[in-house]
Design a protein around this motif. Sequence first.
Motif, PDB file in Angstrom:
ATOM      1  N   THR A  83      14.692   4.030  -4.506  1.00 29.64           N
ATOM      2  CA  THR A  83      14.232   3.129  -3.457  1.00 29.64           C
ATOM      3  C   THR A  83      12.744   2.873  -3.672  1.00 29.64           C
ATOM      4  OG1 THR A  83      14.032   2.789  -1.058  1.00 29.64           O
ATOM      5  CG2 THR A  83      13.739   5.031  -1.865  1.00 29.64           C
ATOM      6  N   ILE A  84      12.292   1.681  -3.392  1.00 28.08           N
ATOM      7  CA  ILE A  84      10.909   1.281  -3.667  1.00 28.08           C
ATOM      8  C   ILE A  84      10.204   0.939  -2.361  1.00 28.08           C
ATOM      9  CG2 ILE A  84       9.406  -0.346  -4.891  1.00 28.08           C
ATOM     10  CD1 ILE A  84      11.724  -0.797  -6.865  1.00 28.08           C
ATOM     11  N   ASP A  85       9.076   1.588  -2.117  1.00 31.21           N
ATOM     12  CA  ASP A  85       8.250   1.300  -0.948  1.00 31.21           C
ATOM     13  C   ASP A  85       7.304   0.151  -1.312  1.00 31.21           C
ATOM     14  OD1 ASP A  85       6.472   1.192   1.160  1.00 31.21           O
ATOM     15  OD2 ASP A  85       6.253   3.359   1.345  1.00 31.21           O
ATOM     16  N   GLU A  86       7.630  -1.056  -0.862  1.00 35.27           N
ATOM     17  CA  GLU A  86       6.849  -2.241  -1.237  1.00 35.27           C
ATOM     18  C   GLU A  86       5.441  -2.212  -0.657  1.00 35.27           C
ATOM     19  OE1 GLU A  86       8.832  -5.906  -0.585  1.00 35.27           O
ATOM     20  OE2 GLU A  86      10.661  -5.305  -1.644  1.00 35.27           O
ATOM     21  N   GLU A  87       5.235  -1.469   0.426  1.00 37.85           N
ATOM     22  CA  GLU A  87       3.895  -1.372   1.001  1.00 37.85           C
ATOM     23  C   GLU A  87       2.948  -0.643   0.050  1.00 37.85           C
ATOM     24  OE1 GLU A  87       2.729  -2.713   3.822  1.00 37.85           O
ATOM     25  OE2 GLU A  87       4.680  -3.704   4.017  1.00 37.85           O
ATOM     26  N   LYS A  88       3.474   0.295  -0.718  1.00 39.89           N
ATOM     27  CA  LYS A  88       2.654   1.050  -1.664  1.00 39.89           C
ATOM     28  C   LYS A  88       2.528   0.345  -3.016  1.00 39.89           C
ATOM     29  CE  LYS A  88       3.738   5.683   0.137  1.00 39.89           C
ATOM     30  NZ  LYS A  88       4.321   7.000  -0.215  1.00 39.89           N
ATOM     31  N   CYS A  89       3.463  -0.533  -3.335  1.00 36.37           N
ATOM     32  CA  CYS A  89       3.508  -1.179  -4.655  1.00 36.37           C
ATOM     33  C   CYS A  89       2.260  -2.018  -4.901  1.00 36.37           C
ATOM     34  CB  CYS A  89       4.754  -2.059  -4.750  1.00 36.37           C
ATOM     35  SG  CYS A  89       4.880  -2.996  -6.295  1.00 36.37           S
ATOM     36  N   ASN A  90       1.663  -1.856  -6.092  1.00 35.97           N
ATOM     37  CA  ASN A  90       0.467  -2.624  -6.442  1.00 35.97           C
ATOM     38  C   ASN A  90       0.743  -3.693  -7.502  1.00 35.97           C
ATOM     39  OD1 ASN A  90       0.784  -1.169  -8.781  1.00 35.97           O
ATOM     40  ND2 ASN A  90      -1.304  -0.389  -8.867  1.00 35.97           N
ATOM     41  N   SER A  91       2.032  -3.923  -7.783  1.00 35.54           N
ATOM     42  CA  SER A  91       2.459  -5.011  -8.686  1.00 35.54           C
ATOM     43  C   SER A  91       2.071  -4.786 -10.145  1.00 35.54           C
ATOM     44  CB  SER A  91       1.874  -6.363  -8.222  1.00 35.54           C
ATOM     45  OG  SER A  91       2.101  -6.583  -6.863  1.00 35.54           O
ATOM     46  N   CYS A  92       1.833  -3.541 -10.534  1.00 36.75           N
ATOM     47  CA  CYS A  92       1.389  -3.304 -11.914  1.00 36.75           C
ATOM     48  C   CYS A  92       2.492  -3.547 -12.932  1.00 36.75           C
ATOM     49  CB  CYS A  92       0.836  -1.888 -12.063  1.00 36.75           C
ATOM     50  SG  CYS A  92       2.068  -0.568 -11.928  1.00 36.75           S
ATOM     51  N   GLY A  93       3.755  -3.430 -12.534  1.00 39.24           N
ATOM     52  CA  GLY A  93       4.867  -3.679 -13.439  1.00 39.24           C
ATOM     53  C   GLY A  93       5.221  -2.530 -14.358  1.00 39.24           C
ATOM     54  N   LEU A  94       4.556  -1.381 -14.210  1.00 36.28           N
ATOM     55  CA  LEU A  94       4.821  -0.240 -15.090  1.00 36.28           C
ATOM     56  C   LEU A  94       6.226   0.311 -14.884  1.00 36.28           C
ATOM     57  CD1 LEU A  94       1.387   1.631 -14.870  1.00 36.28           C
ATOM     58  CD2 LEU A  94       2.226   0.154 -16.706  1.00 36.28           C
ATOM     59  N   CYS A  95       6.724   0.249 -13.664  1.00 33.86           N
ATOM     60  CA  CYS A  95       8.077   0.736 -13.401  1.00 33.86           C
ATOM     61  C   CYS A  95       9.118  -0.126 -14.108  1.00 33.86           C
ATOM     62  CB  CYS A  95       8.348   0.791 -11.901  1.00 33.86           C
ATOM     63  SG  CYS A  95       8.175  -0.801 -11.051  1.00 33.86           S
ATOM     64  N   ALA A  96       8.888  -1.438 -14.117  1.00 35.54           N
ATOM     65  CA  ALA A  96       9.821  -2.344 -14.786  1.00 35.54           C
ATOM     66  C   ALA A  96       9.846  -2.085 -16.289  1.00 35.54           C
ATOM     67  CB  ALA A  96       9.434  -3.796 -14.500  1.00 35.54           C
ATOM     68  N   ASP A  97       8.673  -1.783 -16.852  1.00 40.92           N
ATOM     69  CA  ASP A  97       8.612  -1.458 -18.276  1.00 40.92           C
ATOM     70  C   ASP A  97       9.313  -0.139 -18.572  1.00 40.92           C
ATOM     71  OD1 ASP A  97       7.153  -3.747 -18.761  1.00 40.92           O
ATOM     72  OD2 ASP A  97       5.208  -2.736 -18.648  1.00 40.92           O
TER      73      ASP A  97
END
Length: 228
Positions: free
Chosen positions: A7-21
Motif C-alpha cells: 500500500t502506498i501513502d500518497e501524502e508521503k510520496c515525493n514522486s521520485c519514481g525509485l519505487c517504480a524502478d
Amino acid sequence: MIRRIITIDEEKCNSCGLCADACHEGAIGIVEGKAKLLREDYCDGLGDCLPACPMNAISFEEREAPAYNEAAVLAAKKAKEAPRPCGCPGSACQSISHSVPAGDVYVPSQLTNFPVQIKLVPPNAPYFDGADLLIAADCTAYSYGNFHHDFMQGKVAMIGCPKLDAVDYSEKLTQILKFNDIRSVTVARMTVPCCGGLSYAVKTAIQNSDKDIPIHIVTISPDGQIIR
C-alpha cells in the motif's frame, strides 16, 4: 483471496519514481505526480520497492486482492523488451501541435546568470546572495512556451537532468543553500518519473542546509500544461 500486498501513502510520496524502478513486475507507476499500484495482480508481495522508497511511503497490508499473475507479468516484460524507436518510457515519442500566433514579436531573455548547468555553477557565485532560485529540468523550457516570463523572471536559474547527468545534485545544492542567503526555491520538473530525482535532490539539500527555505514544485507536461 486474502494476501499480502503493498500500500502506498500518497501524502508521503515525493514522486521520485525509485519505487517504480525497483518494482521488477511493473506493478507501480507514477500517475499525476504520485506513485500508485497500477496492477494488483502484478504485485508479488515480496516488497522490493519498500527499501527503495526514501520517504517510507510504502508498506504491506493483508487484504482482499487478486492472485499474483506471473504469466501476465512475464508477458508484459517481454513486450517491454521489444525495441522502442525513442528508448525508455521517459522519452516515449509524442507528436505535439500548437497554434501559431500571427506576427513576429521579439521576447527578451530573462536569464540573469551563466553558467546554468547545475554541475557547472560555482557554489560561491555572487549572484546567489539574496536570490530566489529556479531549479529546472532541462525539458521544461522547451515544453512551456512562456517559461522565461512565468518562471525565470527575477530568479537565478539552474538546469539539470537526473537521468542524463547520473549525479547526486543534492551535494552541490546543499553547498549553495548552506553558504548563501537563498530566499526561496522553485522547482520546475516534467511529468516523467526520472524528474522526481530533481525534486528529491532539492528537498534533501534544504534539509541538509539546516535552513527553512520555502520551496514550490511545479510539474509540466510535454504539451506545456501545468499539472500542479
